[in-house]
Design a protein around this motif. Sequence first.
Motif, PDB file in Angstrom:
ATOM      1  N   MET A 228       0.839  -1.188   0.000  1.00  0.00           N
ATOM      2  CA  MET A 228       0.000   0.000   0.000  1.00  0.00           C
ATOM      3  C   MET A 228       0.884   1.252   0.000  1.00  0.00           C
ATOM      4  SD  MET A 228      -2.904   1.132   2.771  1.00  0.00           S
ATOM      5  CE  MET A 228      -3.652  -0.500   2.690  1.00  0.00           C
ATOM      6  N   MET A 229       0.528   2.228  -0.833  1.00  0.00           N
ATOM      7  CA  MET A 229       1.308   3.453  -0.940  1.00  0.00           C
ATOM      8  C   MET A 229       1.215   4.268   0.351  1.00  0.00           C
ATOM      9  SD  MET A 229       0.527   6.759  -3.341  1.00  0.00           S
ATOM     10  CE  MET A 229      -0.697   7.396  -2.214  1.00  0.00           C
ATOM     11  N   GLU A 230       2.377   4.763   0.814  1.00  0.00           N
ATOM     12  CA  GLU A 230       2.365   5.691   1.946  1.00  0.00           C
ATOM     13  C   GLU A 230       2.298   7.112   1.384  1.00  0.00           C
ATOM     14  OE1 GLU A 230       5.006   7.184   5.775  1.00  0.00           O
ATOM     15  OE2 GLU A 230       5.912   5.870   4.289  1.00  0.00           O
ATOM     16  N   PRO A 231       1.183   7.823   1.591  1.00  0.00           N
ATOM     17  CA  PRO A 231       1.033   9.143   0.976  1.00  0.00           C
ATOM     18  C   PRO A 231       1.878  10.199   1.677  1.00  0.00           C
ATOM     19  CG  PRO A 231      -0.844   8.668   2.378  1.00  0.00           C
ATOM     20  CD  PRO A 231       0.005   7.427   2.382  1.00  0.00           C
ATOM     21  N   TYR A 232       2.154  11.280   0.958  1.00  0.00           N
ATOM     22  CA  TYR A 232       2.812  12.429   1.576  1.00  0.00           C
ATOM     23  C   TYR A 232       1.825  13.171   2.460  1.00  0.00           C
ATOM     24  CZ  TYR A 232       7.208  12.171  -0.944  1.00  0.00           C
ATOM     25  OH  TYR A 232       8.441  11.770  -1.398  1.00  0.00           O
ATOM     26  N   ARG A 233       2.343  13.673   3.575  1.00  0.00           N
ATOM     27  CA  ARG A 233       1.524  14.438   4.505  1.00  0.00           C
ATOM     28  C   ARG A 233       2.145  15.823   4.730  1.00  0.00           C
ATOM     29  NH1 ARG A 233      -1.860  11.066   8.046  1.00  0.00           N
ATOM     30  NH2 ARG A 233      -1.819   8.949   7.221  1.00  0.00           N
ATOM     31  N   LEU A 234       1.287  16.773   5.050  1.00  0.00           N
ATOM     32  CA  LEU A 234       1.729  18.111   5.417  1.00  0.00           C
ATOM     33  C   LEU A 234       1.413  18.301   6.893  1.00  0.00           C
ATOM     34  CD1 LEU A 234       0.363  20.161   2.379  1.00  0.00           C
ATOM     35  CD2 LEU A 234       2.375  18.700   2.514  1.00  0.00           C
ATOM     36  N   MET A 235       2.430  18.610   7.697  1.00  0.00           N
ATOM     37  CA  MET A 235       2.234  18.798   9.125  1.00  0.00           C
ATOM     38  C   MET A 235       1.554  20.149   9.374  1.00  0.00           C
ATOM     39  SD  MET A 235       3.540  15.973  10.393  1.00  0.00           S
ATOM     40  CE  MET A 235       2.911  15.146   8.931  1.00  0.00           C
ATOM     41  N   ILE A 236       0.404  20.128  10.025  1.00  0.00           N
ATOM     42  CA  ILE A 236      -0.366  21.339  10.325  1.00  0.00           C
ATOM     43  C   ILE A 236      -0.352  21.515  11.840  1.00  0.00           C
ATOM     44  CG2 ILE A 236      -2.559  22.534  10.058  1.00  0.00           C
ATOM     45  CD1 ILE A 236      -1.147  21.836   7.406  1.00  0.00           C
ATOM     46  N   ASN A 237       0.430  22.464  12.324  1.00  0.00           N
ATOM     47  CA  ASN A 237       0.680  22.640  13.748  1.00  0.00           C
ATOM     48  C   ASN A 237      -0.625  22.817  14.522  1.00  0.00           C
ATOM     49  OD1 ASN A 237       2.113  22.962  16.099  1.00  0.00           O
ATOM     50  ND2 ASN A 237       2.792  25.047  15.666  1.00  0.00           N
ATOM     51  N   GLY A 238      -0.992  21.808  15.324  1.00  0.00           N
ATOM     52  CA  GLY A 238      -2.220  21.879  16.112  1.00  0.00           C
ATOM     53  C   GLY A 238      -3.489  21.736  15.302  1.00  0.00           C
ATOM     54  N   GLY A 239      -3.366  21.381  14.020  1.00  0.00           N
ATOM     55  CA  GLY A 239      -4.547  21.275  13.166  1.00  0.00           C
ATOM     56  C   GLY A 239      -5.158  22.617  12.808  1.00  0.00           C
ATOM     57  N   VAL A 240      -4.361  23.704  12.936  1.00  0.00           N
ATOM     58  CA  VAL A 240      -4.866  25.069  12.724  1.00  0.00           C
ATOM     59  C   VAL A 240      -4.093  25.725  11.590  1.00  0.00           C
ATOM     60  CG1 VAL A 240      -5.410  27.263  13.832  1.00  0.00           C
ATOM     61  CG2 VAL A 240      -5.147  25.207  15.232  1.00  0.00           C
ATOM     62  N   LEU A 241      -4.809  26.306  10.637  1.00  0.00           N
ATOM     63  CA  LEU A 241      -4.129  27.063   9.588  1.00  0.00           C
ATOM     64  C   LEU A 241      -5.036  28.184   9.097  1.00  0.00           C
ATOM     65  CD1 LEU A 241      -4.019  24.858   6.314  1.00  0.00           C
ATOM     66  CD2 LEU A 241      -5.684  24.590   8.125  1.00  0.00           C
ATOM     67  N   SER A 242      -4.444  29.173   8.452  1.00  0.00           N
ATOM     68  CA  SER A 242      -5.219  30.301   7.932  1.00  0.00           C
ATOM     69  C   SER A 242      -5.799  29.937   6.569  1.00  0.00           C
ATOM     70  CB  SER A 242      -4.329  31.536   7.804  1.00  0.00           C
ATOM     71  OG  SER A 242      -3.366  31.336   6.762  1.00  0.00           O
ATOM     72  N   SER A 243      -6.757  30.723   6.123  1.00  0.00           N
ATOM     73  CA  SER A 243      -7.353  30.485   4.800  1.00  0.00           C
ATOM     74  C   SER A 243      -6.306  30.674   3.708  1.00  0.00           C
ATOM     75  CB  SER A 243      -8.544  31.415   4.577  1.00  0.00           C
ATOM     76  OG  SER A 243      -8.156  32.777   4.694  1.00  0.00           O
ATOM     77  N   GLY A 244      -5.366  31.624   3.911  1.00  0.00           N
ATOM     78  CA  GLY A 244      -4.300  31.836   2.924  1.00  0.00           C
ATOM     79  C   GLY A 244      -3.390  30.627   2.822  1.00  0.00           C
ATOM     80  N   GLU A 245      -3.059  30.018   3.977  1.00  0.00           N
ATOM     81  CA  GLU A 245      -2.204  28.828   3.968  1.00  0.00           C
ATOM     82  C   GLU A 245      -2.905  27.656   3.295  1.00  0.00           C
ATOM     83  OE1 GLU A 245       0.384  29.463   8.076  1.00  0.00           O
ATOM     84  OE2 GLU A 245      -1.706  28.782   8.206  1.00  0.00           O
ATOM     85  N   LEU A 246      -4.190  27.470   3.579  1.00  0.00           N
ATOM     86  CA  LEU A 246      -4.925  26.365   2.960  1.00  0.00           C
ATOM     87  C   LEU A 246      -5.047  26.578   1.448  1.00  0.00           C
ATOM     88  CD1 LEU A 246      -6.494  23.746   3.101  1.00  0.00           C
ATOM     89  CD2 LEU A 246      -8.546  25.051   3.717  1.00  0.00           C
ATOM     90  N   LYS A 247      -5.254  27.813   1.028  1.00  0.00           N
ATOM     91  CA  LYS A 247      -5.368  28.070  -0.415  1.00  0.00           C
ATOM     92  C   LYS A 247      -4.040  27.777  -1.116  1.00  0.00           C
ATOM     93  CE  LYS A 247      -6.982  31.337  -3.887  1.00  0.00           C
ATOM     94  NZ  LYS A 247      -7.517  32.692  -4.170  1.00  0.00           N
ATOM     95  N   TYR A 248      -2.926  28.155  -0.480  1.00  0.00           N
ATOM     96  CA  TYR A 248      -1.613  27.867  -1.065  1.00  0.00           C
ATOM     97  C   TYR A 248      -1.413  26.360  -1.198  1.00  0.00           C
ATOM     98  CZ  TYR A 248       3.482  27.781  -1.638  1.00  0.00           C
ATOM     99  OH  TYR A 248       4.751  27.550  -2.113  1.00  0.00           O
ATOM    100  N   ILE A 249      -1.817  25.602  -0.180  1.00  0.00           N
ATOM    101  CA  ILE A 249      -1.698  24.138  -0.234  1.00  0.00           C
ATOM    102  C   ILE A 249      -2.547  23.575  -1.371  1.00  0.00           C
ATOM    103  CG2 ILE A 249      -2.310  22.022   1.025  1.00  0.00           C
ATOM    104  CD1 ILE A 249      -1.462  23.556   3.606  1.00  0.00           C
ATOM    105  N   CYS A 250      -3.756  24.112  -1.533  1.00  0.00           N
ATOM    106  CA  CYS A 250      -4.629  23.652  -2.624  1.00  0.00           C
ATOM    107  C   CYS A 250      -4.000  23.944  -3.985  1.00  0.00           C
ATOM    108  CB  CYS A 250      -5.994  24.325  -2.522  1.00  0.00           C
ATOM    109  SG  CYS A 250      -6.986  23.782  -1.116  1.00  0.00           S
ATOM    110  N   GLU A 251      -3.406  25.128  -4.142  1.00  0.00           N
ATOM    111  CA  GLU A 251      -2.758  25.471  -5.407  1.00  0.00           C
ATOM    112  C   GLU A 251      -1.550  24.575  -5.659  1.00  0.00           C
ATOM    113  OE1 GLU A 251      -4.030  30.213  -5.436  1.00  0.00           O
ATOM    114  OE2 GLU A 251      -2.072  29.590  -4.638  1.00  0.00           O
ATOM    115  N   ALA A 252      -0.807  24.251  -4.592  1.00  0.00           N
ATOM    116  CA  ALA A 252       0.318  23.328  -4.738  1.00  0.00           C
ATOM    117  C   ALA A 252      -0.174  21.950  -5.167  1.00  0.00           C
ATOM    118  CB  ALA A 252       1.088  23.235  -3.423  1.00  0.00           C
TER     119      ALA A 252
END
Length: 480
Positions: free
Chosen positions: A1-25
């Motif tokens: 089974m493939m081990e997917p890449y993960r992005l560490m989100i400190n405390g499970g909290v991020l801004s809308s700008g950070e989430l949008k950048y991740i989506c664009e990436a």
Amino acid sequence: MMEPYRLMINGGVLSSGELKYICEAAEGLGLDAISFGSRQDIIFPEEIDESKFSQFDKIQFVKPKRDGVENIASSYVSSDILPSTSWLTSDRYLYVLEQFKHNPKLRINVIDPKQRLVPLFTGNVNFIASRHEDYWYLYLRLPSWQDTKMYPALIYSWDMDKVEQAIENILIEEPETVEMVFDLVNDAVETNNRTVDKPLKVPFYPFPYYEGMNRIGTDRYWLGLYWRNNRYDLKFLKAMCDLCSENKIGKISITPWKSFIVKGIPAKHKLQWEKLLGKFGINVRHSMLEMNWHVPVNDKEALNLKKYLVTNFDQNDISTYGLTFGITSYDSDTYNFTSIVIEKNRPPQVNGVFKIRDTYNLLHAKDFDPNTREYIMHVQDVDMVELPGLLMELSKLYFEQLGVEKEKETLPETPKKSEEEEVYQCSECLTVYSEVYGDITQDIPPNTHFENLPETYECSICEAPKSSFRKKAFQILRNS
């Protein structure tokens, strides 16, 4: 089974700008959706081109088992919307989480014990808020340990990062006891510990419903979003991030249940959000039968088993309010944190081409409360077709015992009598010295009488001298 890449989100909290950048990436890497993990991280669920990583220098792509990096989980997501410890505000969470600058090798939890949405003891290093402002219980379950143990001192908020780093650094010593950890950490770093004056008590609350549009106060709403396939469409997420920016919403919070919550939606913009959900065809009224599950990411077999069981619940009109379910396997290294666990057994070794049916064990947490950290085997080695009936049986058992005061499991309850216990209280800051507990922050063992303390003894909080302590009497109940 493939081990997917993960992005560490400190405390499970991020801004809308950070989430949008991740989506664009993610789009730039050829994806059309992202997923969420049980550690409140973000998962890229498909194969991606590693040669393009340099184009997205704000993102650290991690494979935990390979890279040894773990995410910090927190109950920030529950603040303002669920029961909470009075001093642990949203801002306080952010200040605490901000101090963790390093890439942790251990799983860290930063948790309010009064909420129910985020499990308390699923980390290696579990900081649990105490009743004392800015002080935390610390419960440890290091990688080689079988059980979770309480650290014998409360940790100051602004010492949490250096204490955790000190614990990581002493792993080479292979500490076997929490007392050994305490001694090694104290040798390594200066801290502002406080004496543990009362054991941690975790109140029981039924598991909350965390989806849909819900009111906060008089002029705000929070929105919980859950997608059963855990594939969140990037076009929708980007549009949502833009609306968050428009509405001046600062943070988006990921839950451990593969969902996320947006808090602080202004009442005057509620219609905008409803239109956004309608435009993308987002359903916000999933049944609790299917929401409260922990299923391994990208495990089609586990997902199919969940669908089979949920369908049976639905057909039989079974209530599972307040219960959570987990599907795991004999080779899993994750900690259970659900009310009921369905565990797949190791298949037997057979010769030839015989196909052996999978079998399962059913376990449930003591009192159906995962925070007890004690699991009871209900049945072993049963076929998949037997699971729905057995789970319905457990569901009925849960409701029968819900709200019933638990009886003592060992000896019959003995009569109690009221006694006075004498303690000594600092007249400057009201810190209590109990002879029963001693003061481990200053190497004072339990059962040390106050008069036997050295004259140089000082209050562990405000450093007032021994002479500042006054004798007090408290009523306690003891077995007669």
